[in-house]
Design a protein around this motif. Structure first.
Motif, PDB file in Angstrom:
ATOM      1  N   ALA A 203     -10.076  41.082  -7.585  1.00  0.00           N
ATOM      2  CA  ALA A 203     -10.110  39.637  -7.345  1.00  0.00           C
ATOM      3  C   ALA A 203     -11.408  39.250  -6.665  1.00  0.00           C
ATOM      4  O   ALA A 203     -12.052  40.066  -6.008  1.00  0.00           O
ATOM      5  CB  ALA A 203      -8.926  39.229  -6.476  1.00  0.00           C
ATOM      6  N   SER A 207     -10.461  34.400  -3.189  1.00  0.00           N
ATOM      7  CA  SER A 207      -9.416  33.936  -4.099  1.00  0.00           C
ATOM      8  C   SER A 207      -8.054  34.430  -3.619  1.00  0.00           C
ATOM      9  O   SER A 207      -7.940  35.374  -2.849  1.00  0.00           O
ATOM     10  CB  SER A 207      -9.688  34.436  -5.519  1.00  0.00           C
ATOM     11  OG  SER A 207      -9.660  35.855  -5.560  1.00  0.00           O
ATOM     12  N   VAL A 209      -4.663  36.300  -3.807  1.00  0.00           N
ATOM     13  CA  VAL A 209      -4.131  37.496  -4.460  1.00  0.00           C
ATOM     14  C   VAL A 209      -2.647  37.611  -4.133  1.00  0.00           C
ATOM     15  O   VAL A 209      -2.243  37.431  -2.982  1.00  0.00           O
ATOM     16  CB  VAL A 209      -4.864  38.768  -3.971  1.00  0.00           C
ATOM     17  CG1 VAL A 209      -4.234  40.010  -4.592  1.00  0.00           C
ATOM     18  CG2 VAL A 209      -6.342  38.680  -4.325  1.00  0.00           C
TER      19      VAL A 209
END
Length: 252
Positions: A203, A207, A209
């Motif tokens: 990732a 961001s 996850v």
């Protein structure tokens, strides 16, 4: 002829990416650089199995021998009797098992019943009635005797060691009756659940996850409710949201 200068290609110097852009483009292996461990818990599971005889499937007067052989029990010394024809009531249904000579015996096939550890029955009689449990070698491993005349009294016997292979119920020669005779196996201890933290993921930094522990199982008795507790064991510290859920989230 005048020599001319060779044309040189212009070289444009590439400027480094702004740090914020470089960070956004950097890929992080979430389960590679960070390690998470799931601690699982499960509600205690009662894995004991029971074999229960109510004697209501057969008509009044039926001599009991191999009728319950399919569930691993053979009987001698007992007959089905409608409770209205005896001085004692039935615990369930209309029938009881009646011992006119004062002795009935139940032999267990452990291949079918499993390792029986307890036996119980509702006992009725004019005098003391005893339930005696024996192992496969004929050794007495448990007993219980009523204090006197009884009327539908629940009596239970637990093995002090080996599984119960034979049960004798008697009162010294007088008639008596039993109902709802139950044989129960050993309660198996709860097997530890198996945790599965899901597949390895990649990732972008920053961001969201989502981890996935949905493949975790409790192997001893399905379906079995699980309780989750995620703990980070390695890598740069991250904030984990929903650490007690099956799918927590984080932002690396």
């Amino acid at each position: 002829m005048k020599e001319t200068d060779q044309a040189k290609p212009a070289v444009k110097q590439q400027k480094p990416l702004p740090r914020s852009t470089a960070v956004r483009r950097y890929l992080l292996s979430v389960l590679g650089l960070l390690s998470f461990l799931i601690g699982l818990g499960a509600a205690p599971s009662a894995l004991a199995t029971t074999t229960t005889l109510t004697f209501d499937e057969y008509p009044d007067g039926t001599t009991l021998t191999t009728q319950y052989q399919g569930v691993g029990v053979t009987i001698s010394g007992a007959a089905v009797s409608n409770a209205l024809a005896t001085p004692w009531p039935a615990n369930t249904g209309a029938n009881v098992a009646f011992a006119q000579t004062g002795l009935m015996t139940f032999t267990l096939n452990s291949t079918i019943t499993g390792a029986i550890q307890t036996v119980s029955a509702y006992v009725s009689g004019d005098t003391s009635v005893g339930i005696y449990a024996y192992d496969v070698g004929g050794v007495l491993i448990g007993q219980s005797v009523t204090p006197g005349a009884t009327n539908n009294l629940l009596v239970s016997v637990a093995s002090s060691g080996n599984p119960i292979a034979r049960v004798a119920i008697h009162d010294g020669g007088s008639s008596f009756a039993i109902d709802t005779l139950t044989f129960a196996t050993t309660v198996v201890s709860n097997v530890k659940p198996v945790a599965d933290a899901g597949d390895k993921q990649k990732a972008r930094i920053g961001s969201l996850v989502t981890l996935d522990g949905s493949r975790s199982v409790d192997p001893d008795h399905q379906p079995q409710p699980l309780a989750y507790h995620w703990t980070q064991t390695f890598g740069p510290s991250v904030a984990l949201s929903g650490a007690t859920t099956v799918r927590p989230t984080l932002r690396p």
